[in-house]
Design a protein around this motif. Structure first.
Motif, mmCIF file in Angstrom:
data_model
loop_
_atom_site.group_PDB
_atom_site.id
_atom_site.type_symbol
_atom_site.label_atom_id
_atom_site.label_comp_id
_atom_site.label_asym_id
_atom_site.label_seq_id
_atom_site.Cartn_x
_atom_site.Cartn_y
_atom_site.Cartn_z
ATOM 1 N N CYS A 157 15.216 8.401 11.538
ATOM 2 C CA CYS A 157 13.818 8.714 11.240
ATOM 3 C C CYS A 157 13.225 9.457 12.424
ATOM 4 O O CYS A 157 12.940 8.848 13.458
ATOM 5 C CB CYS A 157 13.017 7.443 10.956
ATOM 6 S SG CYS A 157 11.273 7.793 10.597
ATOM 7 N N PRO A 158 13.037 10.770 12.310
ATOM 8 C CA PRO A 158 12.523 11.548 13.432
ATOM 9 C C PRO A 158 11.045 11.310 13.713
ATOM 10 O O PRO A 158 10.523 11.801 14.707
ATOM 11 C CB PRO A 158 12.784 13.001 12.993
ATOM 12 C CG PRO A 158 12.764 12.952 11.518
ATOM 13 C CD PRO A 158 13.355 11.616 11.145
ATOM 14 N N VAL A 159 10.370 10.569 12.829
ATOM 15 C CA VAL A 159 8.942 10.288 13.045
ATOM 16 C C VAL A 159 8.692 8.781 13.091
ATOM 17 O O VAL A 159 7.622 8.304 12.732
ATOM 18 C CB VAL A 159 8.068 10.950 11.955
ATOM 19 C CG1 VAL A 159 8.149 12.461 12.042
ATOM 20 C CG2 VAL A 159 8.476 10.472 10.556
ATOM 21 N N CYS A 160 9.688 8.041 13.545
ATOM 22 C CA CYS A 160 9.618 6.576 13.482
ATOM 23 C C CYS A 160 8.409 6.020 14.225
ATOM 24 O O CYS A 160 7.692 5.152 13.717
ATOM 25 C CB CYS A 160 10.904 5.973 14.038
ATOM 26 S SG CYS A 160 10.998 4.176 13.851
ATOM 27 N N ALA A 161 8.167 6.499 15.439
ATOM 28 C CA ALA A 161 7.043 5.971 16.217
ATOM 29 C C ALA A 161 5.718 6.241 15.515
ATOM 30 O O ALA A 161 4.840 5.386 15.474
ATOM 31 C CB ALA A 161 7.045 6.572 17.614
ATOM 32 N N ALA A 162 5.594 7.444 14.953
ATOM 33 C CA ALA A 162 4.369 7.769 14.219
ATOM 34 C C ALA A 162 4.222 6.887 12.988
ATOM 35 O O ALA A 162 3.128 6.419 12.660
ATOM 36 C CB ALA A 162 4.377 9.247 13.820
ATOM 37 N N ALA A 163 5.339 6.629 12.311
ATOM 38 C CA ALA A 163 5.297 5.796 11.109
ATOM 39 C C ALA A 163 4.900 4.362 11.441
ATOM 40 O O ALA A 163 4.250 3.687 10.644
ATOM 41 C CB ALA A 163 6.651 5.819 10.414
ATOM 42 N N ARG A 164 5.270 3.889 12.629
ATOM 43 C CA ARG A 164 4.918 2.517 13.010
ATOM 44 C C ARG A 164 3.411 2.331 13.160
ATOM 45 O O ARG A 164 2.876 1.250 12.895
ATOM 46 C CB ARG A 164 5.626 2.132 14.314
ATOM 47 C CG ARG A 164 7.123 1.923 14.163
ATOM 48 C CD ARG A 164 7.761 1.427 15.446
ATOM 49 N NE ARG A 164 9.215 1.420 15.350
ATOM 50 C CZ ARG A 164 9.926 0.484 14.742
ATOM 51 N NH1 ARG A 164 9.311 -0.550 14.193
ATOM 52 N NH2 ARG A 164 11.239 0.561 14.691
ATOM 53 N N VAL A 165 2.724 3.370 13.593
ATOM 54 C CA VAL A 165 1.272 3.253 13.772
ATOM 55 C C VAL A 165 0.502 3.816 12.583
ATOM 56 O O VAL A 165 -0.715 3.679 12.513
ATOM 57 C CB VAL A 165 0.810 3.955 15.074
ATOM 58 C CG1 VAL A 165 1.478 3.330 16.284
ATOM 59 C CG2 VAL A 165 1.076 5.443 15.030
ATOM 60 N N CYS A 166 1.229 4.448 11.665
ATOM 61 C CA CYS A 166 0.581 5.033 10.492
ATOM 62 C C CYS A 166 1.537 4.919 9.310
ATOM 63 O O CYS A 166 2.243 5.866 8.962
ATOM 64 C CB CYS A 166 0.222 6.499 10.753
ATOM 65 S SG CYS A 166 -0.583 7.320 9.360
#
Length: 217
Positions: A157-166
């Motif tokens: 998941c290349p956007v994992c950190a973003a997905a965790r907060v959103c």
């Protein structure tokens, strides 16, 4: 890093935990050779053994990536992305963030639908969707389970950190798949990275009777 060790990391990332013998077979290496590379990776805290596969003789350890190993596969987000999400929430509230996600969802769905429009069958649609996701860094694979069912697995998941907060990003992803595949498919997430799974994956089932499709779905 040595090419063989890079390949080992890639195999464990895309296929999940594997035994020493399985890894040796995939790399066409001797057990002694692959054990040497795994021990070096273990020393660097990139892999860990997590059990023993069945068999006789010398134990056949099962290997998996550690968090540090997963982190070897870069994410496309950065601190700016996270800061922007926080700023949007502060300035426009959740409603503003939801509107931004909805716009992104619509644009992505339009692009995917255009790419899938030339797919000749359900099978080819799922394969093309996996290709699109891989192009975006998700290391996606399409696996046919039976005549009417496929699994779309995203090994990164290349956007994992973003997905965790959103987490609206994750809901939007599922909505996009349902939208572009249309009412003739049922799409459900069956593995979820943010719930502790090693990846996200989706079961895609054709609702069109087999007689109405070609032999490959």
């Amino acid at each position: 890093m040595n090419d063989s060790r890079q390949q080992l990391l890639h195999i464990l990332k895309t296929l999940g935990p594997r035994s020493t013998s399985s890894l040796a077979n995939r790399l066409e290496m001797t057990l002694a050779g692959v054990r040497k590379h795994l021990k070096l990776l273990e020393h660097d805290k990139l892999v860990a053994s997590s059990g023993i596969a069945g068999g006789v003789g010398r134990p056949d350890l099962v290997w998996r990536l550690t968090q540090a190993g997963h982190n070897r596969f870069p994410d496309t987000h950065d601190t700016l992305t996270l800061d922007l999400i926080g700023s949007i929430r502060t300035v426009f509230g959740e409603a503003g963030l939801d509107k931004l996600i909805a716009t992104r969802e619509s644009e992505t769905a339009t692009r995917y639908a255009r790419a899938l429009s030339t797919a000749a069958s359900a099978h080819h649609k799922v394969e093309r969707l996996a290709e699109l996701r891989s192009e975006e860094g998700y290391m996606a694979q399409a696996e046919q389970i039976d005549d009417r069912t496929w699994r779309l697995a995203e090994n990164h998941c290349p956007v994992c950190a973003a997905a965790r907060v959103c987490q609206g990003l994750c809901r939007s992803e599922l909505a996009v798949f349902r939208k572009v595949l249309g009412k003739s498919f049922a799409v459900e997430r069956d593995e979820y990275l943010l719930d502790g799974a090693r990846r996200c994956s989706y079961l895609i089932r054709s609702l069109v009777p087999a007689s109405g499709r070609d032999a490959r779905g």
